[in-house]
Design an enzyme around this catalytic site. Structure first.
Site, PDB file in Angstrom:
ATOM      1  N   ARG A  53      -1.782  29.261   3.753  1.00 42.81           N
ATOM      2  CA  ARG A  53      -1.610  30.588   3.132  1.00 42.81           C
ATOM      3  C   ARG A  53      -0.831  31.508   4.075  1.00 42.81           C
ATOM      4  O   ARG A  53      -1.090  31.545   5.285  1.00 42.81           O
ATOM      5  CB  ARG A  53      -2.964  31.257   2.890  1.00 42.81           C
ATOM      6  CG  ARG A  53      -3.849  30.583   1.905  1.00 42.81           C
ATOM      7  CD  ARG A  53      -4.990  31.497   1.466  1.00 42.81           C
ATOM      8  NE  ARG A  53      -5.738  32.083   2.584  1.00 42.81           N
ATOM      9  CZ  ARG A  53      -6.769  32.899   2.431  1.00 42.81           C
ATOM     10  NH1 ARG A  53      -7.162  33.261   1.239  1.00 42.81           N
ATOM     11  NH2 ARG A  53      -7.415  33.386   3.487  1.00 42.81           N
TER      12      ARG A  53
ATOM     13  N   ASP B 237     -13.679  41.210  -8.647  1.00 42.19           N
ATOM     14  CA  ASP B 237     -13.658  41.160  -7.183  1.00 42.19           C
ATOM     15  C   ASP B 237     -12.225  41.475  -6.758  1.00 42.19           C
ATOM     16  O   ASP B 237     -11.287  40.727  -7.073  1.00 42.19           O
ATOM     17  CB  ASP B 237     -14.084  39.755  -6.707  1.00 42.19           C
ATOM     18  CG  ASP B 237     -14.125  39.647  -5.181  1.00 42.19           C
ATOM     19  OD1 ASP B 237     -13.442  40.449  -4.509  1.00 42.19           O
ATOM     20  OD2 ASP B 237     -14.810  38.739  -4.669  1.00 42.19           O
TER      21      ASP B 237
ATOM     22  N   PHE C 161     -14.088  32.600  -5.710  1.00 42.43           N
ATOM     23  CA  PHE C 161     -14.474  32.570  -4.297  1.00 42.43           C
ATOM     24  C   PHE C 161     -15.952  32.190  -4.153  1.00 42.43           C
ATOM     25  O   PHE C 161     -16.812  32.737  -4.850  1.00 42.43           O
ATOM     26  CB  PHE C 161     -14.203  33.922  -3.642  1.00 42.43           C
ATOM     27  CG  PHE C 161     -14.333  33.869  -2.154  1.00 42.43           C
ATOM     28  CD1 PHE C 161     -13.334  33.300  -1.375  1.00 42.43           C
ATOM     29  CD2 PHE C 161     -15.473  34.332  -1.524  1.00 42.43           C
ATOM     30  CE1 PHE C 161     -13.466  33.215   0.005  1.00 42.43           C
ATOM     31  CE2 PHE C 161     -15.612  34.247  -0.147  1.00 42.43           C
ATOM     32  CZ  PHE C 161     -14.602  33.687   0.617  1.00 42.43           C
TER      33      PHE C 161
ATOM     34  N   TYR D 227     -11.848  44.671   5.019  1.00 37.22           N
ATOM     35  CA  TYR D 227     -11.178  44.146   6.231  1.00 37.22           C
ATOM     36  C   TYR D 227      -9.867  43.415   5.975  1.00 37.22           C
ATOM     37  O   TYR D 227      -9.220  42.984   6.913  1.00 37.22           O
ATOM     38  CB  TYR D 227     -12.133  43.236   7.020  1.00 37.22           C
ATOM     39  CG  TYR D 227     -12.859  42.180   6.204  1.00 37.22           C
ATOM     40  CD1 TYR D 227     -12.227  41.020   5.810  1.00 37.22           C
ATOM     41  CD2 TYR D 227     -14.192  42.357   5.858  1.00 37.22           C
ATOM     42  CE1 TYR D 227     -12.910  40.058   5.075  1.00 37.22           C
ATOM     43  CE2 TYR D 227     -14.880  41.419   5.123  1.00 37.22           C
ATOM     44  CZ  TYR D 227     -14.232  40.260   4.729  1.00 37.22           C
ATOM     45  OH  TYR D 227     -14.896  39.313   4.011  1.00 37.22           O
ATOM     46  N   LYS D 228      -9.487  43.289   4.727  1.00 33.36           N
ATOM     47  CA  LYS D 228      -8.222  42.570   4.448  1.00 33.36           C
ATOM     48  C   LYS D 228      -7.078  43.591   4.423  1.00 33.36           C
ATOM     49  O   LYS D 228      -6.701  44.099   5.463  1.00 33.36           O
ATOM     50  CB  LYS D 228      -8.350  41.802   3.142  1.00 33.36           C
ATOM     51  CG  LYS D 228      -9.435  40.716   3.180  1.00 33.36           C
ATOM     52  CD  LYS D 228      -9.515  40.024   1.826  1.00 33.36           C
ATOM     53  CE  LYS D 228     -10.701  39.091   1.746  1.00 33.36           C
ATOM     54  NZ  LYS D 228     -10.548  37.900   2.583  1.00 33.36           N
TER      55      LYS D 228
HETATM   56  C1  LIG Z   1     -12.510  36.932  -3.120  1.00 32.70           C
HETATM   57  C2  LIG Z   1     -13.430  37.196  -1.979  1.00 32.70           C
HETATM   58  N1  LIG Z   1     -14.634  37.758  -2.202  1.00 32.70           N
HETATM   59  C3  LIG Z   1     -15.493  38.002  -1.190  1.00 32.70           C
HETATM   60  C4  LIG Z   1     -15.150  37.686   0.108  1.00 32.70           C
HETATM   61  C5  LIG Z   1     -16.055  37.879   1.267  1.00 32.70           C
HETATM   62  O1  LIG Z   1     -17.183  38.594   1.055  1.00 32.70           O
HETATM   63  P1  LIG Z   1     -18.014  39.168   2.310  1.00 32.70           P
HETATM   64  O2  LIG Z   1     -17.223  40.302   2.865  1.00 32.70           O
HETATM   65  O3  LIG Z   1     -19.305  39.546   1.722  1.00 32.70           O
HETATM   66  O4  LIG Z   1     -18.118  38.093   3.322  1.00 32.70           O
HETATM   67  C6  LIG Z   1     -13.909  37.107   0.382  1.00 32.70           C
HETATM   68  C7  LIG Z   1     -13.551  36.753   1.763  1.00 32.70           C
HETATM   69  O5  LIG Z   1     -12.558  36.218   2.084  1.00 32.70           O
HETATM   70  C8  LIG Z   1     -13.042  36.854  -0.693  1.00 32.70           C
HETATM   71  O6  LIG Z   1     -11.854  36.289  -0.470  1.00 32.70           O
END
Ligand SMILES: Cc1ncc(COP(=O)(O)O)c(C=O)c1O
Length: 401
Positions: free
Chosen positions: A373, A200, A126, A225-226
């Site tokens: 997706r 992650d 990401f 938030y997911k």
């Molecule tokens: C794998 C991954 N890491 C990090 C993030 C986002 O990070 P942040 O909450 O700091 O914007 C996302 C967002 O979709 C993601 O898919």
């Protein structure tokens, strides 16, 4: 075989998680397949936010730092996340964003392995993760190098040149394909090489059972938030295994101080996970996340995973049958055990197709260059949603005759 909509209705009737959906306030005629990007609010979350604003903030005012327990919310919320990811109490803190927490995690890892130069990850990880590593390396100016190997090549690279690697980081479930990486094996490869592995968990927490302690994971970060349904921009989390908690983190703000209200001039890190806090927690947002976690913890992760795989399999089976010749190409693993809670397809007109789907009440999303997706969040996604989505996907991809 799923030949008719009634077959999916029957699956909904026998679904052990079926009663959870009514606890979310989803628009009734919408098929929402984007909980992998932003989960919806539950009714309990709305009530908790109202309480946090009206009672705790409105009436309690500043007293609520103590009386409503605001001050310990990052730890208490973190402990709830710990239960979802196979970590112990006091190993997870809810704070900041995933990006900021990755900055802290990478810093801890580089500090633990001074003398090693390489920061290792995969191409296609990401972007924010790659950007944070680039930023930290530039900031340190100490000669670290970000080495990116091809997707799927991390374990091999750890075997080949692990002795040079200070930190390796990877997204456990790929955000494009939904491919699940083998956390136990890759972590073991990093450990064998003496490198620190950072996961992650943005697409994993709340979607698949995780066993961080059992896998010997050192550090991990993830999104609120997911699949955790904490709300847009919800606080993220940072997991630090107990053995690494003596390490320092560079964002040494007062909330991570051993005694913030002593207002001492000199920074002294708090013992344990609290030292990974930086500034004042966002209490309303954290309250929303905390309430969402209570709901999630009522379900078992095994039941969630079982239904998630079944929903994804049903989607793939129906697309195979109804969308032949549509230009859709499956890019997620067909084997449910290797797939997270999303199914992705490529399509030459992905944006136009998703636009049509959204116009017809099916929300998924697109990722560059040509990916559609579809996320399946078992607490509120029904089997009939899968049927309805595929019917509309067939219409959105069928060529005019
Ligand atoms: C794998 C991954 N890491 C990090 C993030 C986002 O990070 P942040 O909450 O700091 O914007 C996302 C967002 O979709 C993601 O898919």
């Amino acid at each position: 075989m799923l030949a008719r909509r009634e077959d999916l209705e029957a699956l909904d009737r026998s679904d052990e998680l079926r009663d959870f959906r009514a606890r979310f306030d989803l628009p009734p005629d919408l098929v929402y397949l984007d909980g992998n990007s932003l989960g919806p609010p539950s009714r309990a979350t709305r009530e908790r936010i109202a309480r946090a604003v009206e009672d705790e903030w409105g009436r309690g005012l500043i007293r609520s730092w103590e009386s409503a327990g605001w001050i310990s919310l990052p730890q208490r919320t973190g402990d709830k996340i710990a239960r979802l990811i196979g970590a112990g109490p006091g190993e997870v803190i809810a704070a900041d964003s995933t990006s900021v927490n990755l900055f802290k995690a990478l810093s801890i890892a580089l500090q633990a392995n001074r003398g090693r130069r390489i920061v290792l990850s995969e191409r296609g990880n990401f972007p924010t993760d790659l950007y944070i590593a680039q930023g930290l390396i530039a900031h340190l100016g100490a000669g670290h190098e970000l080495v990116l190997v091809e997707g799927g090549g991390l374990e091999r690279a750890l075997q080949d040149r692990g002795h040079e690697v200070a930190a390796a980081f990877l997204t456990h479930i790929d955000y494009v394909s939904g491919q699940v990486h083998d956390m136990a094996r890759i972590t073991a490869a990093a450990r064998a090489a003496g490198a620190t592995m950072i996961w992650d968990l943005a697409h994993s927490a709340g979607a698949v059972p995780l066993t961080l302690n059992a896998c010997g994971v050192d550090l991990a970060v993830g999104c609120g938030y997911k699949y955790l349904n904490g709300g847009p921009g919800a606080p993220a989390f940072l997991y630090v295994a107990r053995e690494l908690q003596r390490g320092a983190q560079p964002l040494s703000g007062w909330m991570g101080h051993a005694d913030p209200f002593a207002f001492a001039e000199r920074y002294e890190p708090a013992p344990g996970i609290a030292r990974f806090l930086c500034g004042t927690p966002s209490v309303i947002a954290m309250s929303a996340l905390d309430a969402a976690l209570d709901l999630l913890l009522e379900a078992s992760m095994e039941a969630i995973r079982g239904k998630s795989v079944a929903l994804g399999n049903a989607f793939i089976e129906l697309v195979d049958r109804h969308c032949a010749g549509s230009g859709l190409r499956l890019v997620s693993p067909r084997d449910g055990s290797l797939r997270g809670s999303q199914v992705s397809y490529s399509h030459p007109e992905s944006r136009a197709v998703m636009g049509k789907l959204i116009d017809h009440g099916v929300i998924g999303d697109v990722r560059a260059p040509d990916i559609l997706r579809f996320g399946f969040a078992p607490l509120y996604t029904r089997y009939v949603d899968v049927w309805d989505a595929v019917v509309r996907l067939r219409d959105a991809t069928s060529r005019p005759t």
